[in-house]
Motif scaffolding. Structure first.
Motif, short mmCIF file in Angstrom:
data_model
loop_
_atom_site.label_atom_id
_atom_site.label_comp_id
_atom_site.label_asym_id
_atom_site.label_seq_id
_atom_site.Cartn_x
_atom_site.Cartn_y
_atom_site.Cartn_z
N SER A 38 25.32 120.80 47.48
CA SER A 38 26.24 119.04 48.33
C SER A 38 27.24 119.85 49.37
N LEU B 234 29.38 121.63 49.60
CA LEU B 234 30.65 121.97 48.85
C LEU B 234 31.03 123.13 48.62
N VAL C 111 37.37 123.16 50.47
CA VAL C 111 36.98 122.91 49.60
C VAL C 111 38.10 123.67 48.76
N MET D 204 36.98 120.67 40.16
CA MET D 204 35.92 121.14 40.97
C MET D 204 34.60 120.79 40.93
N ALA E 44 33.30 118.56 39.25
CA ALA E 44 33.57 117.05 39.53
C ALA E 44 32.04 116.94 40.56
N TRP E 45 32.52 117.84 42.09
CA TRP E 45 32.30 117.46 42.94
C TRP E 45 31.14 118.26 43.37
N ARG E 46 30.43 118.19 41.66
CA ARG E 46 28.71 119.03 41.66
C ARG E 46 29.24 120.37 43.22
N VAL F 186 30.59 116.76 32.59
CA VAL F 186 30.95 116.61 33.68
C VAL F 186 31.07 115.18 34.89
N PRO F 187 31.93 114.69 34.74
CA PRO F 187 31.31 113.39 35.48
C PRO F 187 30.83 113.90 36.88
N ASN F 188 30.32 113.13 37.46
CA ASN F 188 29.54 113.08 38.64
C ASN F 188 30.16 112.81 39.79
N ARG F 189 31.63 112.60 40.19
CA ARG F 189 31.85 112.08 41.35
C ARG F 189 31.49 111.70 42.79
N ILE F 190 29.84 113.00 43.50
CA ILE F 190 30.02 112.61 44.08
C ILE F 190 29.01 111.19 44.14
N GLN G 241 41.66 115.10 45.98
CA GLN G 241 41.00 116.44 46.19
C GLN G 241 41.71 116.79 48.00
N ALA G 242 41.84 118.49 48.39
CA ALA G 242 42.05 118.71 49.40
C ALA G 242 40.47 119.15 50.03
N VAL G 243 40.41 119.10 51.44
CA VAL G 243 38.90 119.72 52.02
C VAL G 243 39.71 120.18 53.61
N PHE G 244 39.43 121.17 53.42
CA PHE G 244 39.83 121.56 55.31
C PHE G 244 38.50 122.05 56.02
N TRP H 162 32.16 113.04 55.06
CA TRP H 162 32.62 113.24 53.75
C TRP H 162 33.43 111.43 52.95
#
Lengths: 332, 332
Positions: free
Chosen positions: A66, A68, A100, A118, A120-122, B53-57, B98-101, B121
């Motif tokens: 990812s 990420l 992230v 987190m 879950a975002w792989r 763990v669910p994959n949010r992607i 979810q915060a990304v920066f 994203w």
DNA sequence: ATGAAAGCGCTAACAC
DNA sequence: GTGTTAGCGCTTTCAT
């Protein structure tokens, strides 16, 4: 300003517009595989014209990583963590990775929940502070198979990668310094040590070194809540009310120490002749106070930078000791 | 610690293990749609047992929003931005966002590049500082269709949502205060105003209000680079070398002002009788210095909080003025 | 050098 | 209340 409602341009539309196959567009865009110069131009032209923005969500799902990088940090009030993020951020951006973050507020249970979210975002990697995690956190990280970097601590067993410095050793160094300087009636002013385990390790190291030198802490004042300049000021005031004859005070960090120093300035307590003040972190502001603060400089930005580099280079498991530096200053 | 290599558990595997269909697992996990209590238990048991763990992607790709909120901020050194992130972070976490920066270093071109990267994203919203962006940034944001929040400024035209306070007005208020207090020979010490447009707006507002009152800035010292306590100290030193008879100095922010104040303390310049010092931001540390710093308190954490709330509630386009507060302090 | 097609892991209709 | 299925937008073999 009005915002468009129609769905974003897709790679398929670009392919159609350029009169080529989807895979060709993909190859050109990632500059991977082979394609003719002419094809490349046609594709890029279509990309420009349509304003195509690749969808990394889809890209990530289709391919491997990812890119990420997940930071699960205790706080954003304590400048330490923004510093770490800053160091990491430049490296990550330069390597097309995306940072992230979530904030645990020094709560290990919260850390577990945030790590779980987190994962879950792989993410490519999860970046944590220190070695103290719940069993659940460790189990989840372990099961995830992603890289883990534990930052800002070295006193403990690393899960995978660790970057930082020894807090315990920093505490020892501080005590040795004060003892060497001739201080004998030493006190401590700190914030909540049950949650900030690195501050606790410094405290433990400090007491231990004091003991080895044949002395003992005269008294301590533990303020509730997070560290702050105000806590430091109040803490010192309270400590001195009990033990007016202390000759030096070790603070849990520079914020606290600055508060203590300001208390001295405001009350005409000569520093360091009447009372010495010693901090931790080596914040810039401590270099510019009327008297430079005596403290330990920690490589916070560097910690972030190195942590990020280990991740983007997929380095093998290792522990990197970045060390720290004693700053003599003028307050001790 | 060794990390597993085998691929992560998928929803399909959970469905298989629980002896139900994939959509049922999905429904249970998102607690959406209907399913029997017994089914729910079977699914949850399988989830637990397999450590799913669910994959949010994948989830994001299949459904609508990413629930990713992208912060593209100028800096992490200036505590203002960590404060904003802190305010936003709690709201986002509470709402499963979810915060990304990324960090622009106050560079509009970099901002454009980072916004472009962020849009890949497919974030729910992009959070920026201020209103000054390149055309390219605006075009990309516009085309993306995602929400945009411009924070910490109010002097300009908003793209979509805006949350903050007027910097120009803060500058005016500061000048009015100093004039009312009787200061007449007023100077300015600031950092690079070409990049930090909000600091420039404060400066402009300050000069304007001074002019309206029939006065003018006596002199100014602009330090190169970012604001810092050290710059403030050096800047004041240089300014006083040229204009020793100033009676007040307005600083671009509290960091700079603290540096100036420390210079005064170190050189026996009485504050405020000989020289008044005025800052901007209302940092906590300024409340605890021997003399509390006279400044303007800005709602930074609140800005982040409100910005995040607008995003998670998908509020209609609007401008939210959070105001600021004059702190009289004791340095002016 | 390029295209066709099979997924990646999930959600959302839509049937039953 | 639950299963089947068709995508979401991309990458990646595998042919050609």
């Amino acid at each position: 300003m009005e915002f468009r409602q129609h769905p974003a341009v897709t790679l398929a539309e670009v392919a159609e517009a350029a009169g080529v196959g989807e895979s060709t567009v993909s190859r050109v865009l990632r500059n991977h595989g082979s394609f003719s110069r002419e094809t490349r131009d046609r594709v890029m032209e279509a990309v420009e014209r349509l304003g195509y923005v690749p969808n990394r969500i889809a890209g990530t799902l289709a391919s491997a990583g990812s890119r990420l990088v997940a930071f699960v940090i205790p706080s954003l009030s304590n400048i330490v963590f923004p510093d770490v993020l800053r160091g990491a951020s430049s490296v990550l951006e330069a390597n097309q990775h995306q940072a992230v973050f979530s904030v645990t507020d020094y709560d290990a249970e919260r850390e577990e929940a945030l790590v779980a979210a987190m994962l879950a975002w792989r993410p490519t990697a999860v970046m944590l502070a220190g070695f103290e995690h719940t069993e659940g956190t460790v189990r989840r990280l372990h099961a995830s198979g992603c890289r883990v970097v534990e930052m800002l601590d070295l006193d403990g067993a690393a899960l995978d990668l660790a970057v930082g410095f020894s807090n315990r050793s920093a505490g020892c160094t501080s005590a040795d310094f004060l003892v060497k300087r001739g201080y004998r009636r030493i006190g401590y002013v700190g914030h909540d040590l049950t949650r900030d385990t690195r501050a606790r390790k410094r405290f433990d190291g400090f007491c231990e070194a004091l003991g080895s030198a044949g002395f003992a802490l005269v008294d301590r004042e533990i303020c509730t809540g997070a560290s702050s300049v105000e806590s430091g000021r109040l803490g010192l005031e309270r400590l001195l009310a009990r033990k007016p004859d202390l000759d030096a005070v070790y603070f849990s960090n520079d914020d606290m120490a600055l508060g203590g120093y300001f208390h001295c300035l405001a009350h005409g307590i000569s520093v360091p002749s009447k009372l010495a003040v010693f901090g931790y972190n080596g914040l810039d502001i401590g270099r510019v106070t009327p008297q430079p603060l005596s403290t330990i400089r920690t490589p916070r930005v560097e910690t972030g930078r190195v942590a990020a580099e280990l991740v983007v280079t997929d380095a093998p498991p290792q522990v990197v000791d970045l060390g720290f530096e004693l700053i003599e200053g003028a307050t001790a």
